[in-house]
Enzyme design. Sequence first.
Site, PDB file in Angstrom:
ATOM      1  N   GLY A  22      57.212  27.578  49.938  1.00  0.00           N
ATOM      2  CA  GLY A  22      56.207  26.596  50.356  1.00  0.00           C
ATOM      3  C   GLY A  22      55.884  26.814  51.829  1.00  0.00           C
ATOM      4  N   SER A  51      55.485  21.929  46.130  1.00  0.00           N
ATOM      5  CA  SER A  51      54.583  20.833  46.515  1.00  0.00           C
ATOM      6  C   SER A  51      53.433  21.298  47.391  1.00  0.00           C
ATOM      7  CB  SER A  51      55.362  19.752  47.271  1.00  0.00           C
ATOM      8  OG  SER A  51      56.193  19.060  46.389  1.00  0.00           O
ATOM      9  N   GLY A  58      45.851  16.337  53.895  1.00  0.00           N
ATOM     10  CA  GLY A  58      45.698  17.278  54.987  1.00  0.00           C
ATOM     11  C   GLY A  58      46.900  17.434  55.891  1.00  0.00           C
ATOM     12  N   GLU A 123      44.299   8.662  57.494  1.00  0.00           N
ATOM     13  CA  GLU A 123      45.147   8.225  56.378  1.00  0.00           C
ATOM     14  C   GLU A 123      45.992   7.054  56.861  1.00  0.00           C
ATOM     15  OE1 GLU A 123      46.496  11.425  53.405  1.00  0.00           O
ATOM     16  OE2 GLU A 123      46.585  12.412  55.331  1.00  0.00           O
ATOM     17  N   ASP A 223      67.155  21.201  44.849  1.00  0.00           N
ATOM     18  CA  ASP A 223      68.276  22.157  44.777  1.00  0.00           C
ATOM     19  C   ASP A 223      68.903  22.425  46.143  1.00  0.00           C
ATOM     20  OD1 ASP A 223      67.233  22.257  42.244  1.00  0.00           O
ATOM     21  OD2 ASP A 223      66.760  24.400  42.253  1.00  0.00           O
ATOM     22  N   HIS A 244      54.453   6.982  46.844  1.00  0.00           N
ATOM     23  CA  HIS A 244      53.028   7.006  47.211  1.00  0.00           C
ATOM     24  C   HIS A 244      52.341   5.852  46.496  1.00  0.00           C
ATOM     25  CE1 HIS A 244      48.952   8.236  48.007  1.00  0.00           C
ATOM     26  NE2 HIS A 244      49.392   9.216  48.789  1.00  0.00           N
ATOM     27  N   ARG A 293      52.337   3.685  54.472  1.00  0.00           N
ATOM     28  CA  ARG A 293      52.487   3.848  53.025  1.00  0.00           C
ATOM     29  C   ARG A 293      53.476   2.877  52.382  1.00  0.00           C
ATOM     30  NH1 ARG A 293      52.694  10.094  51.973  1.00  0.00           N
ATOM     31  NH2 ARG A 293      50.496   9.898  52.485  1.00  0.00           N
ATOM     32  N   HIS A 352      57.312  10.240  45.773  1.00  0.00           N
ATOM     33  CA  HIS A 352      56.413  11.222  46.401  1.00  0.00           C
ATOM     34  C   HIS A 352      57.122  12.129  47.398  1.00  0.00           C
ATOM     35  CE1 HIS A 352      52.652  12.818  47.965  1.00  0.00           C
ATOM     36  NE2 HIS A 352      52.927  12.384  49.177  1.00  0.00           N
ATOM     37  N   ARG A 387      57.863   8.430  56.227  1.00  0.00           N
ATOM     38  CA  ARG A 387      57.044   9.471  56.864  1.00  0.00           C
ATOM     39  C   ARG A 387      55.593   9.028  57.021  1.00  0.00           C
ATOM     40  NH1 ARG A 387      53.660  13.561  54.548  1.00  0.00           N
ATOM     41  NH2 ARG A 387      54.342  12.789  52.516  1.00  0.00           N
TER      42      ARG A 387
HETATM   43  P1  FAD Z   1      57.618  23.143  48.722  1.00  0.00           P
HETATM   44  O1  FAD Z   1      56.221  23.426  49.043  1.00  0.00           O
HETATM   45  O2  FAD Z   1      57.890  22.181  47.626  1.00  0.00           O
HETATM   46  O3  FAD Z   1      58.287  24.529  48.369  1.00  0.00           O
HETATM   47  C1  FAD Z   1      59.603  24.590  47.882  1.00  0.00           C
HETATM   48  C2  FAD Z   1      59.848  25.990  47.365  1.00  0.00           C
HETATM   49  O4  FAD Z   1      61.210  26.164  47.037  1.00  0.00           O
HETATM   50  C3  FAD Z   1      59.071  26.328  46.111  1.00  0.00           C
HETATM   51  O5  FAD Z   1      58.640  27.652  46.245  1.00  0.00           O
HETATM   52  C4  FAD Z   1      60.124  26.225  45.012  1.00  0.00           C
HETATM   53  O6  FAD Z   1      59.846  26.979  43.872  1.00  0.00           O
HETATM   54  C5  FAD Z   1      61.327  26.771  45.755  1.00  0.00           C
HETATM   55  N1  FAD Z   1      62.632  26.390  45.227  1.00  0.00           N
HETATM   56  C6  FAD Z   1      63.080  25.148  44.912  1.00  0.00           C
HETATM   57  N2  FAD Z   1      64.358  25.223  44.490  1.00  0.00           N
HETATM   58  C7  FAD Z   1      64.728  26.530  44.554  1.00  0.00           C
HETATM   59  C8  FAD Z   1      65.901  27.243  44.239  1.00  0.00           C
HETATM   60  N3  FAD Z   1      67.010  26.650  43.786  1.00  0.00           N
HETATM   61  N4  FAD Z   1      65.907  28.584  44.399  1.00  0.00           N
HETATM   62  C9  FAD Z   1      64.800  29.246  44.850  1.00  0.00           C
HETATM   63  N5  FAD Z   1      63.653  28.618  45.149  1.00  0.00           N
HETATM   64  C10 FAD Z   1      63.613  27.282  45.017  1.00  0.00           C
HETATM   65  N6  FAD Z   1      52.080  16.454  52.919  1.00  0.00           N
HETATM   66  C11 FAD Z   1      51.192  16.512  53.937  1.00  0.00           C
HETATM   67  O7  FAD Z   1      51.573  16.722  55.084  1.00  0.00           O
HETATM   68  N7  FAD Z   1      49.868  16.340  53.680  1.00  0.00           N
HETATM   69  C12 FAD Z   1      49.375  16.103  52.437  1.00  0.00           C
HETATM   70  O8  FAD Z   1      48.176  15.964  52.257  1.00  0.00           O
HETATM   71  C13 FAD Z   1      50.293  16.027  51.357  1.00  0.00           C
HETATM   72  N8  FAD Z   1      49.868  15.780  50.096  1.00  0.00           N
HETATM   73  C14 FAD Z   1      50.756  15.860  49.068  1.00  0.00           C
HETATM   74  C15 FAD Z   1      50.308  15.743  47.769  1.00  0.00           C
HETATM   75  C16 FAD Z   1      51.172  15.918  46.697  1.00  0.00           C
HETATM   76  C17 FAD Z   1      50.662  15.793  45.297  1.00  0.00           C
HETATM   77  C18 FAD Z   1      52.537  16.198  46.958  1.00  0.00           C
HETATM   78  C19 FAD Z   1      53.501  16.399  45.832  1.00  0.00           C
HETATM   79  C20 FAD Z   1      52.999  16.284  48.256  1.00  0.00           C
HETATM   80  C21 FAD Z   1      52.121  16.125  49.321  1.00  0.00           C
HETATM   81  N9  FAD Z   1      52.557  16.228  50.633  1.00  0.00           N
HETATM   82  C22 FAD Z   1      51.656  16.249  51.655  1.00  0.00           C
HETATM   83  C23 FAD Z   1      53.951  16.564  50.933  1.00  0.00           C
HETATM   84  C24 FAD Z   1      54.031  18.074  51.208  1.00  0.00           C
HETATM   85  O9  FAD Z   1      53.155  18.748  50.327  1.00  0.00           O
HETATM   86  C25 FAD Z   1      55.408  18.604  51.004  1.00  0.00           C
HETATM   87  O10 FAD Z   1      56.354  17.785  51.626  1.00  0.00           O
HETATM   88  C26 FAD Z   1      55.502  20.009  51.601  1.00  0.00           C
HETATM   89  O11 FAD Z   1      54.529  20.842  51.025  1.00  0.00           O
HETATM   90  C27 FAD Z   1      56.873  20.570  51.369  1.00  0.00           C
HETATM   91  O12 FAD Z   1      56.862  21.913  51.737  1.00  0.00           O
HETATM   92  P2  FAD Z   1      58.188  22.738  51.559  1.00  0.00           P
HETATM   93  O13 FAD Z   1      57.874  24.135  51.958  1.00  0.00           O
HETATM   94  O14 FAD Z   1      59.299  22.041  52.200  1.00  0.00           O
HETATM   95  O15 FAD Z   1      58.472  22.664  49.963  1.00  0.00           O
HETATM   96  C1  SIN Z   2      47.824  12.073  50.418  1.00  0.00           C
HETATM   97  O1  SIN Z   2      46.891  12.871  50.460  1.00  0.00           O
HETATM   98  O2  SIN Z   2      47.700  10.857  50.215  1.00  0.00           O
HETATM   99  C2  SIN Z   2      49.205  12.580  50.633  1.00  0.00           C
HETATM  100  C3  SIN Z   2      49.404  12.815  52.057  1.00  0.00           C
HETATM  101  C4  SIN Z   2      50.867  12.977  52.377  1.00  0.00           C
HETATM  102  O3  SIN Z   2      51.732  12.849  51.535  1.00  0.00           O
HETATM  103  O4  SIN Z   2      51.133  13.245  53.559  1.00  0.00           O
END
Ligand code: FAD
Ligand code: SIN
Length: 534
Positions: A22, A51, A58, A123, A223, A244, A293, A352, A387
């Site tokens: 991610g 996610s 944004g 937001e 995990d 959310h 939120r 969320h 958050r």
């Molecule tokens: P992720 O993007 O979830 O990536 C995690 C990665 O780890 C994935 O590749 C997964 O496959 C991998 N993984 C998991 N477990 C293992 C394992 N055991 N072994 C190997 N790989 C593994 N935040 C904002 O700031 N703005 C927004 O507009 C916003 N909108 C959102 C809308 C939705 C619908 C959701 C669900 C979340 C939103 N958020 C938003 C929150 C934000 O998207 C997430 O908190 C953020 O993307 C997390 O990034 P990350 O890299 O930590 O994890």
């Molecule tokens: C949303 O677009 O409402 C999600 C934004 C966030 O989780 O930061």
Amino acid sequence: MKLLAGKPGWTAQADVIVIGSGVAGLTTALNIRSSGLSVLLVTKAKIDEGSTKWAQGGIAAALGPGDTPDQHKKDTLIAGAGLCDTAAVDVLVTEGPEAVRKLIARGAVFDKSETGEIALTREGGHLRNRILHAGGDATGAEVSRALLAAVQDDSGIQVIENALAIDVLQSSAGSVCGVTLHVIGAGSQDGVGRALARAVVIATGGLGQVYSQTTNPSVSTGDGVALALRAGAEVADVEFIQFHPTVLWRDTNVGGQQPLISEAVRGEGALLVNDKGERFMVGKHPQAELAPRDVVAKEIFTQMKESNSPHVWLDATELKEFATRFPTIYASCIENGIDPLTQMIPVAPASHYASGGVKVDLNGRTTIPGLYACGETACTGAHGANRLASNSLLEGLVFGARIAADITTNIPAQVQPQEESSTFLLSPAIQLPLQLAMSQGAGVMRSESSLNETLRTLEQLSTRTTKEQNIAAWEVSNLYLLAVAIVRSAKERKESRGSHWRSDFPDQLPAWQKRIIQRLDSSGHWHTTFDEVK
Ligand code: FAD
Ligand code: SIN
């Protein structure tokens, strides 16, 4: 303490292992590469799963005219309800604008206003328009696309997809020096193997799948937090699960990932109304529908209880540009039989975001040498008890860069892992009862009795062990550990604050101006300590 896993059949090696693809994992990997160190990036499904690609609203950053990091800080602290680590917030808001500029330099394209400036929206909890967005409501997809393209261009980053990290490998002194992995698919790396490295970064995202209904995708099984606990690392703030407020309510019993209706829809003017057609946020908070939120989620929950309805309504019928401003949300509403241009959208809160996670310092270091955590998996303290919207993608960008800088400067020599016996594995059959018990007793509103009931269910489920090793069993064993950690912290915190709402302790109390830290010892016993927040 480790999960039951077969004997490793293969070994890989790199300077640094990054777990997860991610925003956090990709940013960390790319920044580490600027120092020339080799990176092995493992991810448990396809590389764009997680996610990040689902993020809608944004990225928050003080880039607009007249906005300053200090104003962003104030909004973040208010949302965090007194539990933010101010040093972590300072880092987030002051390094945020540069991190976003770097993302743009890497190729991410954000929406522009008619005058050609980056378009900024608002937001919940923000007192200014400071949210950059892409593709209207497809910000995460654009961030993911841009970072993945950069990673794929870098031959120094080896990527293994369908590679589930099970546990970390540790030296006899406890330092982390690699991971055990299970890789599916044909090829030389198939089945259980191990990868050695001088540092390991966990960036495995959130844990929304602990609950029966969530905005998170199926890979969000927490995990990384669970494996860090098993390695002896401290976790913090895990009781603060953000619900959310506006998740599309569907007249079904479908569990798992649910469609989100971004807060930006309210930012552009949509209103919340109850069954009687009354706006209920007015008078509850000066920012009404755009209150932080947790405030909106609680009020929706209260309205639902009062009217005995499974949802409230989001009225976006005045947003004439809905279909072009929010194309993803429009499509998902239409797919579910609702036309937001003419009909109100039924919405209810769903799990969320985990504001807590693996406790880290300002450079992403956990309490275990050699182990870093980044993104939603980590608890930097920047989010406190709740958050602020759109601060999460930003956190991945900012702290990914800091972790890379720290690793580049301080990377230790490779140490050898010690053998550890592994015994613990739970049956995938417990997943649904676990999720239901968590939603029922440790959801938006909790109490001593609801949490005790959930704990009893979890204890019963923990007897359903299995010897059959597969992804579902490893994931559910992680969900179980997180569920216990969340319930333990939620029981401990006898007050209401941010996204932790206790019906039996409805007030925020000065005595609870502290963070709950938990860790597991090698015999599986929990230890709880407290960190005062000044
Ligand atoms: P992720 O993007 O979830 O990536 C995690 C990665 O780890 C994935 O590749 C997964 O496959 C991998 N993984 C998991 N477990 C293992 C394992 N055991 N072994 C190997 N790989 C593994 N935040 C904002 O700031 N703005 C927004 O507009 C916003 N909108 C959102 C809308 C939705 C619908 C959701 C669900 C979340 C939103 N958020 C938003 C929150 C934000 O998207 C997430 O908190 C953020 O993307 C997390 O990034 P990350 O890299 O930590 O994890
Ligand atoms: C949303 O677009 O409402 C999600 C934004 C966030 O989780 O930061």
